[in-house]
Design an enzyme around this catalytic site. Structure first.
Site, PDB file in Angstrom:
ATOM      1  N   LYS A 197      27.515 101.235   0.115  1.00 37.32           N
ATOM      2  CA  LYS A 197      28.613 101.937   0.786  1.00 37.32           C
ATOM      3  C   LYS A 197      28.621 103.426   0.447  1.00 37.32           C
ATOM      4  O   LYS A 197      28.898 104.258   1.318  1.00 37.32           O
ATOM      5  CB  LYS A 197      29.950 101.296   0.437  1.00 37.32           C
ATOM      6  CG  LYS A 197      30.441 101.548  -0.985  1.00 37.32           C
ATOM      7  CD  LYS A 197      31.832 101.004  -1.195  1.00 37.32           C
ATOM      8  CE  LYS A 197      32.313 101.262  -2.621  1.00 37.32           C
ATOM      9  NZ  LYS A 197      32.444 102.695  -2.943  1.00 37.32           N
ATOM     10  N   THR A 198      28.307 103.753  -0.821  1.00 43.71           N
ATOM     11  CA  THR A 198      28.294 105.168  -1.205  1.00 43.71           C
ATOM     12  C   THR A 198      27.213 105.914  -0.434  1.00 43.71           C
ATOM     13  O   THR A 198      27.430 107.025   0.064  1.00 43.71           O
ATOM     14  CB  THR A 198      28.068 105.306  -2.720  1.00 43.71           C
ATOM     15  OG1 THR A 198      29.116 104.635  -3.426  1.00 43.71           O
ATOM     16  CG2 THR A 198      28.033 106.764  -3.128  1.00 43.71           C
ATOM     17  N   GLN A 205      37.187  92.592  -2.147  1.00 40.75           N
ATOM     18  CA  GLN A 205      37.329  93.214  -3.462  1.00 40.75           C
ATOM     19  C   GLN A 205      38.691  93.899  -3.614  1.00 40.75           C
ATOM     20  O   GLN A 205      38.838  94.820  -4.414  1.00 40.75           O
ATOM     21  CB  GLN A 205      36.201  94.216  -3.699  1.00 40.75           C
ATOM     22  CG  GLN A 205      34.826  93.582  -3.710  1.00 40.75           C
ATOM     23  CD  GLN A 205      33.725  94.566  -4.077  1.00 40.75           C
ATOM     24  OE1 GLN A 205      33.637  95.051  -5.201  1.00 40.75           O
ATOM     25  NE2 GLN A 205      32.879  94.881  -3.114  1.00 40.75           N
ATOM     26  N   ASP A 212      37.181 106.442   0.630  1.00 42.07           N
ATOM     27  CA  ASP A 212      36.422 105.404  -0.076  1.00 42.07           C
ATOM     28  C   ASP A 212      37.390 104.368  -0.648  1.00 42.07           C
ATOM     29  O   ASP A 212      38.556 104.669  -0.918  1.00 42.07           O
ATOM     30  CB  ASP A 212      35.608 106.051  -1.203  1.00 42.07           C
ATOM     31  CG  ASP A 212      34.596 105.101  -1.825  1.00 42.07           C
ATOM     32  OD1 ASP A 212      34.238 104.100  -1.173  1.00 42.07           O
ATOM     33  OD2 ASP A 212      34.174 105.355  -2.961  1.00 42.07           O
ATOM     34  N   GLU A 213      36.899 103.138  -0.847  1.00 45.93           N
ATOM     35  CA  GLU A 213      37.679 102.058  -1.472  1.00 45.93           C
ATOM     36  C   GLU A 213      39.026 101.867  -0.773  1.00 45.93           C
ATOM     37  O   GLU A 213      40.078 101.766  -1.403  1.00 45.93           O
ATOM     38  CB  GLU A 213      37.898 102.342  -2.972  1.00 45.93           C
ATOM     39  CG  GLU A 213      36.628 102.554  -3.775  1.00 45.93           C
ATOM     40  CD  GLU A 213      35.838 101.265  -4.021  1.00 45.93           C
ATOM     41  OE1 GLU A 213      36.213 100.208  -3.463  1.00 45.93           O
ATOM     42  OE2 GLU A 213      34.842 101.317  -4.762  1.00 45.93           O
ATOM     43  N   ARG A 272      28.750  91.303  -9.795  1.00 44.62           N
ATOM     44  CA  ARG A 272      28.276  92.372 -10.681  1.00 44.62           C
ATOM     45  C   ARG A 272      26.857  92.108 -11.168  1.00 44.62           C
ATOM     46  O   ARG A 272      26.199  93.006 -11.686  1.00 44.62           O
ATOM     47  CB  ARG A 272      29.176  92.508 -11.924  1.00 44.62           C
ATOM     48  CG  ARG A 272      30.657  92.814 -11.688  1.00 44.62           C
ATOM     49  CD  ARG A 272      30.883  93.994 -10.795  1.00 44.62           C
ATOM     50  NE  ARG A 272      31.068  93.570  -9.407  1.00 44.62           N
ATOM     51  CZ  ARG A 272      30.969  94.372  -8.358  1.00 44.62           C
ATOM     52  NH1 ARG A 272      30.647  95.632  -8.526  1.00 44.62           N
ATOM     53  NH2 ARG A 272      31.159  93.928  -7.138  1.00 44.62           N
TER      54      ARG A 272
END
Length: 695
Positions: free
Chosen positions: A52-53, A276, A245-246, A620
């Site tokens: 995503k980044t 998330q 973002d997020e 993770r």
């Protein structure tokens, strides 16, 4: 031209050349579609580890490449470091002009806009920002002023009051509803809560203080209020494109801000993962991302599903677990990586056996070449790692634990900052209380009298020098007056080195610190670090704003494990692990009442968030994943009684089939009783019983 965003003093950087970006070659199809989206609202549903980044960075590059002025782009993230990382990566793509993009956190951007536009809306530009601890202290003053500290029945403490206040502002849930849901024992005090909040609000305004919640609230009011329409239009006109973002971590207030900022151009790009969304306790709502297509009609939705982190067996387990969510954007994570074993589902008899397995397996992985820093043990809450920490220490395995106190929350750091705060804002009542009670001979009563004298003198800085303290406090009072006068003179003489100010403060404070604490060295090291951070800031105001809005993450005094080891194991709550990744991950205590936690069991929304939190923990892992289930659990941490636990409800049959099941064998068995000696019996019990009934 818009003002430059608030930031720490930048390092001198070379001019980066611009290069030609080949979006088709450098991105997968979904990433390319998102990055090159034309104008209009866009939701990028980015699964864990799907880049995503990278996608957001390329979107910034695409906008600049097609002619959008960099200073007309606003990139909002949840940490300043995330914004800096993205803009540094964008610079490699499009050159130095990307430095003009305005990037930062919601609160940092709100602070900058409020400094600029606040005076037109009744907010004096020299306001001081309260961090959470200071806001709670001010709430305590309001609690006392309302006469609620003397109730015969227990009245909520300052932390509870501030939590309810902040939750109300950020979620728009009525105070009464919050009390009924979270604090039913305090529902009878609903009117008293309103009285405290009214006094708290008045105190902030009278003393030119702004808390974290005010920053967002004032921004929202400026861009959506009809009364502030002229100001709101000017703020909205600063930017042609806004990227967030997020987005799954935003609250109701932040969603209102974005709608207000985009009411003209509608060029809003948000990136997030509904799977998330795990911060409801901070006021975040999953509804923002789920309802985005409805709130912004015509919005494009692009889903990123190709995972670049984990092996397919780990993704299979994660996909299956999250597929049970009641409401979600459908996505199936996949990878082009080959190989990888199925994750382990490990059944242990009890906590000690769980601990031995985890430590033994960590050592196996380490011996096989996995650095300790690439291994993490995750858990739902911090107390769940207590037994593990003891075992790691006994075996000399260095570790860090994430999820503890922040650097700025350390008492000695807050003490030093209080000196700077009263210099910048003499009306800062909370900071006055703090620094006055540091002085020998000055207690709460004398501090209150001194502050009342300041208030009566309209907060004239010289009024403190004219205050007459008790005899026992006169020496300390004189020393403090001398220090504050010297610091004010240095400002008048244009000696604007904030680090120099801290050095002068420490000439007085270090002796106080040594008298108050047994272990002074790590705390003095923290002050050295604070001084180093301050070096280079042009003013106290800039320094205080920066360190309050984006504080350093940790303190040497509050760390865990060994500071001399670079290679340290990571212990972390699942919340603190979000956004991180490791080669090997252990998730411990996967039992009902622990994960999900017992307090969530009666609430469907909380259960769904707990499921998402476990999904975050599983995703993770890159190569190795082990989930442990201890079946015998002590009723209390110190008790001797076991209860039989139940495997986490999130690990149903379908999810379990994605794991290879490992049952740990008992390592401690009772010895067989020795055979009796072959000697004639002393007495024949059977014969005695027979004789009892014989005739």
């Amino acid at each position: 031209m818009a003002e430059a965003p608030l930031h720490y003093p930048p390092r001198v950087r070379e001019v980066a050349p611009r290069r030609e970006v080949d979006f088709a070659a450098e991105l997968n199809e979904a990433q390319r579609k998102a990055a090159t989206h034309p104008d209009g609202p866009l939701l990028i549903v980015a699964g864990a580890g799907t880049g995503k980044t990278r996608t957001l960075v390329y979107r910034v590059a695409h906008l600049i490449a097609r002619g959008v002025r960099p200073d007309r782009i606003l990139l909002l993230t949840f940490t300043r470091r995330a914004a800096q990382e993205m803009l540094a990566r964008a610079e490699k793509l499009v050159g130095s002009e990307s430095r003009q993009v305005h990037g930062g956190t919601f609160h940092g951007t709100a602070h900058r806009l409020l400094r600029r536009f606040g005076p037109e809306a009744g907010i004096a530009g020299d306001f001081t920002i309260l961090d959470q601890g200071d806001a709670e202290d001010l709430m305590q003053l309001s609690r006392a002023a309302c006469g609620l500290a003397d109730k015969t029945k227990r009245f909520p403490k300052k932390e509870t009051l501030h939590h309810v206040y902040s939750r109300h502002v950020n979620t728009e849930i009525p105070v009464g509803a919050i009390l009924r849901e979270e604090y039913p024992r305090f529902i009878e005090f609903e009117d008293d809560f309103a009285r405290v909040f009214a006094d708290y609000t008045q105190r902030k305004q009278a003393r030119n203080l702004v808390d974290y919640d005010d920053l967002l609230l004032y921004w929202a009011m400026l861009v959506e209020s009809d009364a502030a329409r002229a100001i709101g239009d000017r703020i909205g006109a600063l930017y042609d494109h806004i990227l967030v973002d997020e987005y799954q971590d935003t609250n109701v207030l932040q969603a209102r801000i974005l709608k207000g900022m985009c009411r003209v151009h509608r060029n809003l790009t948000v990136v997030g993962d509904d799977a998330q969304s795990i911060y409801a306790f901070r006021g975040a709502t999953i509804r923002n991302i789920l309802d985005f297509p409805r709130e912004f009609p015509g919005a494009a939705v692009v889903t990123l599903e190709q995972n670049y982190r984990s092996t397919q067996p780990i993704l299979d387990a994660s996909n299956t677990l999250i597929s049970r969510a009641e409401e979600r954007f459908t996505k199936e994570l996949y990878t082009t990586r080959t190989g990888g074993e199925r994750p382990w589902l490990v059944t242990a008899q009890d906590e000690p056996q769980q601990t031995r397995f985890v430590v033994d397996r960590i050592l196996e992985l380490h011996e096989a070449g996995t650095p300790l820093r690439e291994i993490a043990v995750l858990f739902r809450a911090g107390y769940m790692s207590a037994d593990l920490e003891v075992e790691l220490t006994a075996r000399n395995i260095p570790f860090e634990k994430w999820g503890g106190l922040k650097f700025l929350e350390a008492a000695h750091v807050k003490d030093v900052l209080a000196f700077l705060r009263v210099l910048e804002n003499p009306r800062d009542e909370v900071s006055w209380y703090r620094l006055l009670q540091l002085m020998p001979g000055i207690g709460e009563t004398t501090a209150r009298r001194a502050i009342e004298a300041l208030a009566d003198a309209n907060w004239d800085p010289g009024a403190f020098a004219r205050f007459t303290p008790p005899a026992r406090a006169r020496e300390a009072h004189a020393g403090l007056v001398q220090l504050l006068d010297a610091l004010r003179r240095s400002d008048l003489e244009a000696e604007r080195g904030v680090a120099r100010d801290i050095l002068r403060i420490r000439a007085l404070y270090d002796d106080i610190l040594r008298a108050r604490y047994d272990r002074e060295e790590p705390r003095l090291a923290d002050l050295e670090r604070l001084q180093a951070i301050a070096d280079g800031f042009p003013s106290r105001a800039d320094f205080l704003a920066a360190i309050t809005l984006d504080p350093p993450a940790s303190s040497t005094d509050l760390g865990f494990g060994s500071e001399s080891e670079d290679d340290t194991l990571i212990l972390s709550t699942a919340h603190s692990a979000k956004g991180k990744e490791w080669d090997a991950v252990f998730l411990i205590w996967a039992v009902d009442g622990w994960f999900p936690m017992s307090r969530a069991l009666g609430d469907d929304d909380q259960i769904e968030e707990e499921r998402r939190l476990m999904y975050v923990a599983l995703t993770r892992a890159r190569d190795h994943l082990a989930v442990t289930v201890p079946f015998n659990v002590y009723q209390t941490r110190r008790g001797a009684d076991y209860s039989l636990s139940q495997m986490s409800r999130f690990l149903d049959r379908g999810v379990v089939r994605c794991f290879q099941q490992v049952v740990l064998e008992a390592t401690e068995t009772l010895p067989e009783p020795e055979a009796p000696p072959s000697a004639a019996p002393v007495v024949d019990l059977r014969a005695l019983v027979r004789n009892r009934f014989s005739t």
